[in-house]
Design a protein around this motif. Structure first.
Motif, PDB file in Angstrom:
ATOM      1  N   ILE A 121       0.841  -1.203   0.000  1.00 57.60           N
ATOM      2  CA  ILE A 121       0.000   0.000   0.000  1.00 57.60           C
ATOM      3  C   ILE A 121       0.872   1.248   0.000  1.00 57.60           C
ATOM      4  O   ILE A 121       0.623   2.214  -0.737  1.00 57.60           O
ATOM      5  CB  ILE A 121      -0.946  -0.018   1.216  1.00 57.60           C
ATOM      6  CG1 ILE A 121      -1.970  -1.140   1.043  1.00 57.60           C
ATOM      7  CG2 ILE A 121      -1.668   1.318   1.361  1.00 57.60           C
ATOM      8  CD1 ILE A 121      -2.730  -1.468   2.283  1.00 57.60           C
ATOM      9  N   ARG A 145       1.527  21.450  -3.200  1.00 58.33           N
ATOM     10  CA  ARG A 145       0.567  20.352  -3.294  1.00 58.33           C
ATOM     11  C   ARG A 145       1.207  19.024  -2.930  1.00 58.33           C
ATOM     12  O   ARG A 145       0.605  18.187  -2.266  1.00 58.33           O
ATOM     13  CB  ARG A 145      -0.033  20.315  -4.696  1.00 58.33           C
ATOM     14  CG  ARG A 145      -0.880  21.539  -4.958  1.00 58.33           C
ATOM     15  CD  ARG A 145      -1.463  21.574  -6.342  1.00 58.33           C
ATOM     16  NE  ARG A 145      -0.458  21.698  -7.365  1.00 58.33           N
ATOM     17  CZ  ARG A 145      -0.245  20.801  -8.308  1.00 58.33           C
ATOM     18  NH1 ARG A 145      -0.986  19.719  -8.336  1.00 58.33           N
ATOM     19  NH2 ARG A 145       0.676  20.970  -9.204  1.00 58.33           N
ATOM     20  N   SER A 163      -4.479  -0.810  11.081  1.00 54.00           N
ATOM     21  CA  SER A 163      -5.675  -1.553  10.677  1.00 54.00           C
ATOM     22  C   SER A 163      -5.305  -2.880  10.030  1.00 54.00           C
ATOM     23  O   SER A 163      -5.958  -3.894  10.252  1.00 54.00           O
ATOM     24  CB  SER A 163      -6.545  -0.704   9.745  1.00 54.00           C
ATOM     25  OG  SER A 163      -5.819  -0.304   8.622  1.00 54.00           O
TER      26      SER A 163
ATOM     27  N   LEU C 148     -11.527  12.448   2.382  1.00 52.45           N
ATOM     28  CA  LEU C 148     -10.358  11.972   1.642  1.00 52.45           C
ATOM     29  C   LEU C 148     -10.435  12.457   0.187  1.00 52.45           C
ATOM     30  O   LEU C 148      -9.452  12.956  -0.381  1.00 52.45           O
ATOM     31  CB  LEU C 148     -10.325  10.442   1.696  1.00 52.45           C
ATOM     32  CG  LEU C 148      -8.993   9.725   1.548  1.00 52.45           C
ATOM     33  CD1 LEU C 148      -7.943  10.307   2.467  1.00 52.45           C
ATOM     34  CD2 LEU C 148      -9.180   8.248   1.833  1.00 52.45           C
ATOM     35  N   ILE C 151      -9.770  16.276  -0.037  1.00 51.69           N
ATOM     36  CA  ILE C 151      -8.350  16.636   0.071  1.00 51.69           C
ATOM     37  C   ILE C 151      -7.639  16.295  -1.233  1.00 51.69           C
ATOM     38  O   ILE C 151      -6.904  17.114  -1.792  1.00 51.69           O
ATOM     39  CB  ILE C 151      -7.671  15.904   1.247  1.00 51.69           C
ATOM     40  CG1 ILE C 151      -8.352  16.251   2.569  1.00 51.69           C
ATOM     41  CG2 ILE C 151      -6.190  16.271   1.317  1.00 51.69           C
ATOM     42  CD1 ILE C 151      -7.846  15.451   3.753  1.00 51.69           C
ATOM     43  N   VAL C 155      -5.720  18.724  -3.834  1.00 58.22           N
ATOM     44  CA  VAL C 155      -4.312  18.558  -4.203  1.00 58.22           C
ATOM     45  C   VAL C 155      -4.168  18.587  -5.720  1.00 58.22           C
ATOM     46  O   VAL C 155      -3.259  19.193  -6.268  1.00 58.22           O
ATOM     47  CB  VAL C 155      -3.776  17.222  -3.638  1.00 58.22           C
ATOM     48  CG1 VAL C 155      -2.469  16.844  -4.303  1.00 58.22           C
ATOM     49  CG2 VAL C 155      -3.564  17.327  -2.146  1.00 58.22           C
ATOM     50  N   ALA C 158      -5.781  22.161  -7.616  1.00 57.11           N
ATOM     51  CA  ALA C 158      -4.990  23.371  -7.532  1.00 57.11           C
ATOM     52  C   ALA C 158      -3.963  23.427  -8.652  1.00 57.11           C
ATOM     53  O   ALA C 158      -3.453  24.482  -8.984  1.00 57.11           O
ATOM     54  CB  ALA C 158      -4.283  23.435  -6.177  1.00 57.11           C
ATOM     55  N   GLY C 159      -3.678  22.300  -9.238  1.00 48.37           N
ATOM     56  CA  GLY C 159      -2.707  22.304 -10.320  1.00 48.37           C
ATOM     57  C   GLY C 159      -3.338  22.121 -11.676  1.00 48.37           C
ATOM     58  O   GLY C 159      -2.648  21.996 -12.673  1.00 48.37           O
ATOM     59  N   SER C 161      -4.513  19.701 -13.070  1.00 51.06           N
ATOM     60  CA  SER C 161      -3.835  18.630 -13.783  1.00 51.06           C
ATOM     61  C   SER C 161      -4.767  17.489 -14.157  1.00 51.06           C
ATOM     62  O   SER C 161      -4.319  16.409 -14.449  1.00 51.06           O
ATOM     63  CB  SER C 161      -2.694  18.103 -12.929  1.00 51.06           C
ATOM     64  OG  SER C 161      -3.143  17.907 -11.622  1.00 51.06           O
ATOM     65  N   LEU C 165      -6.121  11.617 -11.698  1.00 53.05           N
ATOM     66  CA  LEU C 165      -5.193  11.173 -10.670  1.00 53.05           C
ATOM     67  C   LEU C 165      -5.898  10.878  -9.345  1.00 53.05           C
ATOM     68  O   LEU C 165      -5.399  10.082  -8.547  1.00 53.05           O
ATOM     69  CB  LEU C 165      -4.139  12.275 -10.477  1.00 53.05           C
ATOM     70  CG  LEU C 165      -2.848  11.947  -9.767  1.00 53.05           C
ATOM     71  CD1 LEU C 165      -2.192  10.728 -10.376  1.00 53.05           C
ATOM     72  CD2 LEU C 165      -1.904  13.144  -9.853  1.00 53.05           C
ATOM     73  N   PHE C 168      -6.516   7.283  -7.999  1.00 55.17           N
ATOM     74  CA  PHE C 168      -5.259   6.625  -7.680  1.00 55.17           C
ATOM     75  C   PHE C 168      -4.703   7.108  -6.340  1.00 55.17           C
ATOM     76  O   PHE C 168      -4.129   6.332  -5.580  1.00 55.17           O
ATOM     77  CB  PHE C 168      -4.268   6.883  -8.820  1.00 55.17           C
ATOM     78  CG  PHE C 168      -2.924   6.242  -8.620  1.00 55.17           C
ATOM     79  CD1 PHE C 168      -2.820   5.001  -8.019  1.00 55.17           C
ATOM     80  CD2 PHE C 168      -1.780   6.886  -9.033  1.00 55.17           C
ATOM     81  CE1 PHE C 168      -1.584   4.406  -7.845  1.00 55.17           C
ATOM     82  CE2 PHE C 168      -0.538   6.301  -8.853  1.00 55.17           C
ATOM     83  CZ  PHE C 168      -0.440   5.057  -8.258  1.00 55.17           C
ATOM     84  N   LEU C 169      -4.896   8.394  -6.052  1.00 57.67           N
ATOM     85  CA  LEU C 169      -4.403   8.910  -4.775  1.00 57.67           C
ATOM     86  C   LEU C 169      -5.274   8.430  -3.614  1.00 57.67           C
ATOM     87  O   LEU C 169      -4.776   8.144  -2.526  1.00 57.67           O
ATOM     88  CB  LEU C 169      -4.371  10.443  -4.785  1.00 57.67           C
ATOM     89  CG  LEU C 169      -3.458  11.117  -5.803  1.00 57.67           C
ATOM     90  CD1 LEU C 169      -3.493  12.630  -5.640  1.00 57.67           C
ATOM     91  CD2 LEU C 169      -2.041  10.614  -5.668  1.00 57.67           C
ATOM     92  N   PRO C 172      -5.417   3.861  -2.254  1.00 59.68           N
ATOM     93  CA  PRO C 172      -4.591   3.223  -1.213  1.00 59.68           C
ATOM     94  C   PRO C 172      -4.827   3.813   0.175  1.00 59.68           C
ATOM     95  O   PRO C 172      -4.729   3.106   1.172  1.00 59.68           O
ATOM     96  CB  PRO C 172      -3.152   3.471  -1.679  1.00 59.68           C
ATOM     97  CG  PRO C 172      -3.213   4.513  -2.717  1.00 59.68           C
ATOM     98  CD  PRO C 172      -4.590   4.501  -3.291  1.00 59.68           C
ATOM     99  N   LEU C 173      -5.186   5.110   0.214  1.00 57.74           N
ATOM    100  CA  LEU C 173      -5.384   5.743   1.521  1.00 57.74           C
ATOM    101  C   LEU C 173      -6.720   5.363   2.142  1.00 57.74           C
ATOM    102  O   LEU C 173      -6.956   5.613   3.324  1.00 57.74           O
ATOM    103  CB  LEU C 173      -5.274   7.268   1.386  1.00 57.74           C
ATOM    104  CG  LEU C 173      -3.879   7.767   0.992  1.00 57.74           C
ATOM    105  CD1 LEU C 173      -3.902   9.259   0.740  1.00 57.74           C
ATOM    106  CD2 LEU C 173      -2.860   7.425   2.051  1.00 57.74           C
ATOM    107  N   VAL C 175      -7.727   2.359   2.484  1.00 58.06           N
ATOM    108  CA  VAL C 175      -7.626   0.995   3.026  1.00 58.06           C
ATOM    109  C   VAL C 175      -8.069   0.891   4.492  1.00 58.06           C
ATOM    110  O   VAL C 175      -8.832  -0.022   4.831  1.00 58.06           O
ATOM    111  CB  VAL C 175      -6.195   0.438   2.827  1.00 58.06           C
ATOM    112  CG1 VAL C 175      -5.952  -0.778   3.694  1.00 58.06           C
ATOM    113  CG2 VAL C 175      -5.990   0.079   1.369  1.00 58.06           C
ATOM    114  N   PRO C 176      -7.635   1.796   5.385  1.00 58.74           N
ATOM    115  CA  PRO C 176      -8.098   1.654   6.776  1.00 58.74           C
ATOM    116  C   PRO C 176      -9.616   1.718   6.902  1.00 58.74           C
ATOM    117  O   PRO C 176     -10.212   0.959   7.675  1.00 58.74           O
ATOM    118  CB  PRO C 176      -7.455   2.856   7.490  1.00 58.74           C
ATOM    119  CG  PRO C 176      -6.327   3.272   6.632  1.00 58.74           C
ATOM    120  CD  PRO C 176      -6.689   2.908   5.236  1.00 58.74           C
TER     121      PRO C 176
END
Lengths: 250, 211, 223
Positions: A121, A145, A163, C148, C151, C155, C158-159, C161, C165, C168-169, C172-173, C175-176
């Motif tokens: 992860i 950023r 977790s 999540l 945020i 990120v 602001a660009g 872009s 993306l 993908f960001l 993984p975050l 998961v908890p």
């Protein structure tokens, strides 16, 4: 007249890295084969240091990100970025070596071990960080950023870790051999491991230092171009010169 | 009296491109500036810089007395009225909902927002969704918001585009209201004559700098 | 002239929800999409009733996580530079913007969870145990995922872009949250205490709220 770009490079990183790699390599060769794992254990002398470096690298990325948000010094952004790049490389190495070791040891390429899952992860979190950096060349905005993502990533990692570990401990252990890692009783083995960790840390420092050097030169080029007498972007647009009637039958 | 805008040696780079360089500009209270230049000359960039939406890569200055390169640039924003050439409205909301939303963020009452919509002649169309309105109506709605906000610095990007004759007068009266109380206005256009008629003085943006 | 942060946040959330009500994207596109995904799993892995009952909750949560990103990505995908500029000049407190967007995303995610959850209940014959807990777990996950996404969208946006993306960001975050939600469901099924997992969700939500609030201004100021 553009200011001279400082292309002075540090000389120490490559020789230091070479020595730092040669010594552990020697240990890997001379250390004895494991009674249970045989020669497979030698993978561990690279796998374990690589994993340690991956964690170190991401901690450095967090420190760089926080320091950038506080101080706005571009140097911190370069540290964070360089460390993340090297960290992703070492994380990838850790995963691949772990799988190569795991297949003959456990009979499977992948186990749902908590640490392995967390590493995977983490790999994707920082791959995302690098992907974000690729989307922009505007130094300040990119630094800002990326720093936010660097902080978010690191704050979430303990939660992921927690977790995942909890999830694993509540479940049936894997039916295959549990990945407790090799027991170290031979002093030469322990030495190989420790020398490996030390050596890889030097390699890490060398790579980060070189990568920061590169980033500094990149930034300097951008700065030099901005003060150079280049034509402004608007000059690219000229008056249309399509003569009347041209292209049509008169 | 303090000038409304002071720009000194401003350079702006975006990505790898230099858009502006060595821009020097001073705008006195009560002054209306006409800014013109060819496509891509950097007019919008200069306007966004004065609106504190862009940071200068070089140089510095003040807008309504606030340092644009400093850390506190956002404190200038309540005094800046910027109307870009693409409207920043939400297509799914009605004109009234749009202006009321903006007003609620800026701390302006609903009654005042509605009154402004009436003042620009949109009272009858207030309940139409923006996606069903013309570009000219959307511009009027944005002018209405600025009427209600009463900024000290009015920045209008191509204010005359898509407007009918009555709405062109609207631009003028909006500018007059701002300058009459010691504010300043910048009108950007590629149409030199039109801008010259409405402005106290005009400057041209050429090769990324003012000439 | 200064407006309180909560009043601004409320305006932003209200704006998002009105827009969504008129576009109907979540209701008419994302929800059916999620329902189709629920239909596809048994087709791919078999229709044994016991198997389905066992995997049902997990499949539901994976779909919530992945498709939920589509919901929180929307602001990054649809907000134009002109709209962002306008809000900045109106004096929108970045933290209020974050709060408002997160709340509206969470509300939409909650609707998604309820509707898709009902479909999963029918298709997979998931036993309904511990219904009161659902009123805790579903909103917590919605809130966490909404923040999540906000945020990550900030990120990226602001660009300028591109929104590609964001998933993908976020994935993984998240998961908890995924583990906490699935394990809480599992705990309910097996009659085990689930308070720990719920507390984990609360911690995640609080951590995200703090990070989102603190980073909102640096993100907006990356001009």
């Amino acid at each position: 007249m553009s200011p001279a770009i400082d292309t002075q490079t540090k000389r120490w990183p490559w020789p230091a890295a070479a020595i730092a790699l040669a010594v552990p390599l020697a240990f890997v060769v001379v250390s004895p084969a494991d009674t249970v794992q045989g020669n497979l254990v030698r993978i561990m002398y690279v796998h374990v240091p690589a994993a340690w470096l991956a964690y170190l690298a991401f901690i450095v990325t967090m420190v760089g990100s926080v320091a950038y948000l506080v101080s706005k010094g571009m140097r911190w952004d370069r540290i964070a970025a360089a460390s993340a790049e090297v960290g992703v490389y070492f994380t990838g190495l850790t995963l691949v070596l772990g799988m190569i070791w795991g297949k003959p040891t456990w009979g499977v390429w992948w186990t749902w071990d908590a640490r392995l899952t967390l590493t995977a992860i983490m790999f994707f979190v920082y791959l995302g960080y690098l992907a974000l950096r690729r989307t922009s060349t505007d130094g300040r905005s990119r630094a800002q950023r990326s720093a936010v993502l660097g902080v978010l990533g690191v704050v979430m990692i303990p939660l992921v870790h927690f977790s995942v570990t909890w999830w694993r401990t509540l479940h049936q252990p894997p039916t295959i051999i549990r990945p407790d890692g090799p027991q170290i009783d031979d002093p030469l083995m322990l030495a190989a491991l420790l020398v490996g960790v030390a050596g890889f840390t030097v390699v890490y420092a060398a790579l980060v230092s070189k990568r920061m050097e590169l980033a500094r030169v990149e930034d300097a080029i951008v700065r030099a171009e901005s003060t150079a007498d280049l034509p402004v972007a608007g000059e690219a647009v000229t008056a249309p010169n399509l003569a009347r009637g041209q292209g049509e039958s008169a | 009296m303090d000038p409304v805008v002071v720009l000194e040696g401003i350079g702006v780079r975006i990505g790898g491109d230099t858009i502006l360089r060595d821009v020097e500009l001073e705008l006195a209270r009560g002054e209306t500036l006409g800014l013109f230049g060819a496509n891509g000359a950097g007019k919008t960039t200069l306007l966004r810089l004065m609106a504190t939406l862009l940071a200068p890569s070089h140089g510095g200055g003040t807008v309504v007395g606030v340092d644009i390169a400093g850390n506190d640039y956002t404190s200038a924003r309540p005094s800046i009225g910027y109307v870009g050439h693409t409207p920043g409205l939400y297509g799914e909301l009605t004109l009234r909902e749009n202006i009321r939303f903006s007003a609620s963020i800026a701390g302006i009452g609903e009654a005042e927002a509605d009154a402004a919509l009436g003042a620009v002649g949109l009272a009858g169309a207030a309940d139409r969704r923006v996606e069903a309105t013309s570009h000219g109506m959307q511009r009027r709605a944005e002018f209405a918001l600025q009427l209600a906000r009463k900024p000290r610095l009015l920045l209008l990007d191509e204010p005359h585009s898509a407007l009918d004759a009555a709405a062109v007068d609207l631009v003028e009266s909006l500018v007059e209201r701002t300058t009459a109380v010691g504010g300043a206005a910048v009108l950007v256009s590629h149409d030199r004559e039109r801008v010259a008629a409405a402005a106290d003085r005009t400057v041209e943006l050429k090769s990324g700098t003012l000439v | 002239m200064t407006v309180s942060m909560w009043s601004q946040a409320r305006s932003v959330a209200r704006r998002d929800l009105i827009r969504e009500r008129r576009r109907g994207e979540v209701l008419w596109i994302t929800v059916p999409f999620g329902a189709i995904a629920l239909l596809m799993f048994p087709l791919a892995i078999g229709t044994d009733a016991r198997l389905l009952e066992q995997i049902g909750p997990g499949v539901f949560w994976v779909i919530v996580m992945l498709f939920g990103i589509l919901i929180s990505i929307r602001q990054a995908a649809t907000e134009t530079t002109a709209q962002r500029d306008a809000l900045a000049l109106l004096g929108l407190d970045p933290a209020a913007g974050f709060a408002g967007r997160s709340i509206s995303a969470a509300a939409l995610l909650f609707v998604f969870e309820v509707v898709v959850g009902a479909v999963a209940f029918v298709l997979y014959d998931i036993p309904l145990i511990g219904i009161p807990w659902l009123f805790v777990i579903l909103p917590l996950v919605a809130l966490g995922l909404g923040m999540l996404g906000s945020i990550a969208a900030g990120v990226v946006a602001a660009g300028h872009s591109g929104a590609g993306l964001v998933p993908f960001l976020v994935a993984p975050l998240s998961v908890p949250l995924l583990l906490a939600a699935t394990q809480a469901f599992e705990g309910l099924r097996l009659g085990r205490p689930i308070l720990n997992w719920v507390l984990l969700m609360v911690i995640i939500v609080l951590v995200l709220a703090v990070i989102g609030t603190l980073t909102a201004r640096p993100l907006q100021e990356s001009r």
